[in-house]
Design an enzyme around this catalytic site. Sequence first.
Site, PDB file in Angstrom:
ATOM      1  N   SER A  70      26.477  45.160  39.472  1.00  0.00           N
ATOM      2  CA  SER A  70      26.776  43.900  40.444  1.00  0.00           C
ATOM      3  C   SER A  70      25.807  43.110  40.802  1.00  0.00           C
ATOM      4  CB  SER A  70      27.572  44.360  41.585  1.00  0.00           C
ATOM      5  OG  SER A  70      28.834  44.550  41.496  1.00  0.00           O
ATOM      6  N   LYS A  76      25.816  39.607  39.591  1.00  0.00           N
ATOM      7  CA  LYS A  76      26.634  38.586  40.169  1.00  0.00           C
ATOM      8  C   LYS A  76      25.854  37.390  40.819  1.00  0.00           C
ATOM      9  CE  LYS A  76      30.427  41.918  41.183  1.00  0.00           C
ATOM     10  NZ  LYS A  76      30.936  42.867  42.392  1.00  0.00           N
ATOM     11  N   TYR A 135      33.338  39.541  32.216  1.00  0.00           N
ATOM     12  CA  TYR A 135      32.699  40.073  33.456  1.00  0.00           C
ATOM     13  C   TYR A 135      32.121  41.479  33.163  1.00  0.00           C
ATOM     14  CZ  TYR A 135      33.012  42.396  37.983  1.00  0.00           C
ATOM     15  OH  TYR A 135      32.539  43.301  39.074  1.00  0.00           O
ATOM     16  N   TYR A 142      28.243  44.637  50.033  1.00  0.00           N
ATOM     17  CA  TYR A 142      29.702  45.018  50.461  1.00  0.00           C
ATOM     18  C   TYR A 142      29.726  45.048  51.983  1.00  0.00           C
ATOM     19  CZ  TYR A 142      29.639  45.228  45.421  1.00  0.00           C
ATOM     20  OH  TYR A 142      29.077  44.918  44.167  1.00  0.00           O
ATOM     21  N   VAL A 152      26.700  49.102  41.334  1.00  0.00           N
ATOM     22  CA  VAL A 152      26.940  50.552  41.181  1.00  0.00           C
ATOM     23  C   VAL A 152      26.044  51.485  40.269  1.00  0.00           C
ATOM     24  CG1 VAL A 152      29.086  50.458  42.167  1.00  0.00           C
ATOM     25  CG2 VAL A 152      28.880  50.332  39.815  1.00  0.00           C
TER      26      VAL A 152
HETATM   27  N1  GLU Z   1      31.410  46.577  36.969  1.00  0.00           N
HETATM   28  C1  GLU Z   1      31.414  46.992  38.429  1.00  0.00           C
HETATM   29  C2  GLU Z   1      32.929  46.960  38.711  1.00  0.00           C
HETATM   30  O1  GLU Z   1      33.322  45.936  38.719  1.00  0.00           O
HETATM   31  C3  GLU Z   1      30.591  46.522  39.421  1.00  0.00           C
HETATM   32  C4  GLU Z   1      30.770  47.015  40.887  1.00  0.00           C
HETATM   33  C5  GLU Z   1      29.273  46.843  41.583  1.00  0.00           C
HETATM   34  O2  GLU Z   1      28.474  47.111  40.857  1.00  0.00           O
HETATM   35  O3  GLU Z   1      29.387  47.242  42.562  1.00  0.00           O
HETATM   36  O4  GLU Z   1      33.728  47.624  39.321  1.00  0.00           O
END
Ligand code: GLU
Length: 305
Positions: A61, A64, A188, A236, A254
């Site tokens: 993430s 992002k 994605y 988050y 993650v």
């Molecule tokens: N590719 C992961 C997902 O969509 C990213 C989530 C993350 O890194 O928090 O679940």
Amino acid sequence: MQDLLTEIAEVAKTSPDKGQVATYIPELAKIDPEQFGICVATSDGNVYSAGDAETPFSIQSVSKVFALALALGKVGDQLWRRVGREPSGLSFDSILLLERENGVPRNPFINAGALVTTDTYLSGYSPKEALGELLRFVRSAADDDSIHINEAVARSEIATGHRNFSLAHYLASCGNMNAGVDKVLGTYCHQCAVEMSCRQLALAGRFLVERDDMPGLVSKERRRRINALMMTCGHYDGSGDFAFRVGLPGKSGVGGGILAIAPGRASIAVWSPGLNQYGNSKLGTEAMEMFAQKTGWSVFGAPQF
Ligand code: GLU
């Protein structure tokens, strides 16, 4: 700075509780949780690192942030018609608010919002072209053409990403998905599977450091806004806790990576694969807390160093 990073890496390596590695993406479950790296790229051009700072990891993430910069570069403020700018207070992959809020995700850093930013930079391109754009952006930010996508991680997530597929289908049912669920998810998952070392990530993060002599990939105003979103939404439902403990804009993934920005001063990347209860790197968060305390670098306080 070098002594501080060496000390932080030593504390991390001897910590008895390293958190839990993400298992819902099977490829990530294989990563050795004993690893820890940290790197600081300062605005005056110095780079300091300690621990496993040269080992590539899945940025997940953290990508992002780059996707948001790309989407804003493409459609500007129109993006905010399709995604909000408020923390969700829920886990990264929650679907709860989407129904109540008519398919407009709370922010670009939760999965639903990131699917919208991916859909935005993908629009008018093939997934291959869009990912080429993303890689060009990240490579130019880091000044490193060796940055690549780990195909096995991308495939592993596509094969098991039922939650993300359901988010994408829900967005599509609300008319907030243009390129089609399969294309967006494929793009994605590849975007999340970009691999970087702490050194590469810290260098790539310099475009958010707010200095006029830094790589000019985004405008000053956009940098400030991306930093604001990282502060309020980058961890988050642990975003408030990260702001309280660290006081710097940050984005976690993650894979165990965190990119944090000390505006005007430095870009900091830390990595340790074990996660805490919010899905953010446990030792990474602790390391950032120690770093912020020792340097006094916080957007909420006067610098001491
Ligand atoms: N590719 C992961 C997902 O969509 C990213 C989530 C993350 O890194 O928090 O679940």
